[in-house]
Design an enzyme around this catalytic site. Structure first.
Site, PDB file in Angstrom:
ATOM      1  N   CYS A  27       0.812  -1.231   0.000  1.00  0.00           N
ATOM      2  CA  CYS A  27       0.000   0.000   0.000  1.00  0.00           C
ATOM      3  C   CYS A  27       0.842   1.278   0.000  1.00  0.00           C
ATOM      4  O   CYS A  27       0.610   2.188  -0.804  1.00  0.00           O
ATOM      5  CB  CYS A  27      -1.006  -0.005   1.141  1.00  0.00           C
TER       6      CYS A  27
ATOM      7  N   HIS B 175      -2.687   1.141   7.010  1.00  0.00           N
ATOM      8  CA  HIS B 175      -2.992   1.057   5.580  1.00  0.00           C
ATOM      9  C   HIS B 175      -3.184   2.457   4.998  1.00  0.00           C
ATOM     10  O   HIS B 175      -3.626   3.368   5.687  1.00  0.00           O
ATOM     11  CB  HIS B 175      -4.263   0.225   5.376  1.00  0.00           C
TER      12      HIS B 175
ATOM     13  N   HIS C 212      -5.992   1.472  -3.956  1.00  0.00           N
ATOM     14  CA  HIS C 212      -5.033   1.011  -2.946  1.00  0.00           C
ATOM     15  C   HIS C 212      -4.551  -0.385  -3.282  1.00  0.00           C
ATOM     16  O   HIS C 212      -5.200  -1.113  -4.036  1.00  0.00           O
ATOM     17  CB  HIS C 212      -5.650   1.063  -1.543  1.00  0.00           C
TER      18      HIS C 212
END
Length: 161
Positions: free
Chosen positions: A72, A123, A135
């Site tokens: 990510c 994240h 993402h």
């Protein structure tokens, strides 16, 4: 005496008129510079969104920073560097400290979205407009585009540009 008084009044009215006209018709340098900066930022945001969407479908590999696979934070770092010539830190934990906090109701394209603690997120993704983000989700999903939902809602957003 009356002529002098009338001349002074005329000069004062003329001065006010000319000052008012110049203030109306001549844009200030600051406004022009600000408009150019905003256009440049909008261009960079559009480039970020375009490149982020182009990564959809690529794989997820922990620690990868592209161009064929990402995690990510690697995706975010890669997109910002290549689309906006902006270097971001490598990890999600460090990326959350860049830029300024923004309300989830006032998101702009290119804003970073974070999940987990606002000070120690786990994240990150890139907001691409229309209530959607890109993402690097999981090793099984890779890079995907999703719609923001209450089930998996970000805890923080940052504006880098």
């Amino acid at each position: 005496m009356s002529f002098k008084r009338n001349l002074v009044k005329f000069a004062a009215v003329l001065l006010v008129f000319l000052t008012g006209v110049s203030a109306i018709n001549i844009p200030t340098t600051n406004n022009t510079v600000q408009a150019a900066e905003n256009d440049s930022k909008d261009d960079k945001r559009d480039a970020i969104v375009k490149l982020a969407k182009k990564q959809v479908g690529k794989g997820y590999v922990y620690g990868a920073t592209g161009p064929s696979a990402f995690d990510c934070s690697g995706l975010v770092q890669y997109v910002y560097k290549n689309a906006a010539d902006t270097t971001l830190p490598r990890t999600t934990y460090a990326q959350v400290n860049v830029g300024k906090s923004v309300s989830m109701k006032k998101l702009k394209k290119g804003d970073l979205l974070f999940w987990g603690s606002a000070s120690a997120p786990y994240h990150v993704g890139i907001y691409v407009g229309n209530n959607q983000y890109v993402h690097a989700a999981t090793p099984g999903q890779g890079v995907i585009k999703q719609t923001l939902s209450g089930y998996f809602y970000p805890s923080a957003a940052k504006r880098v540009l």
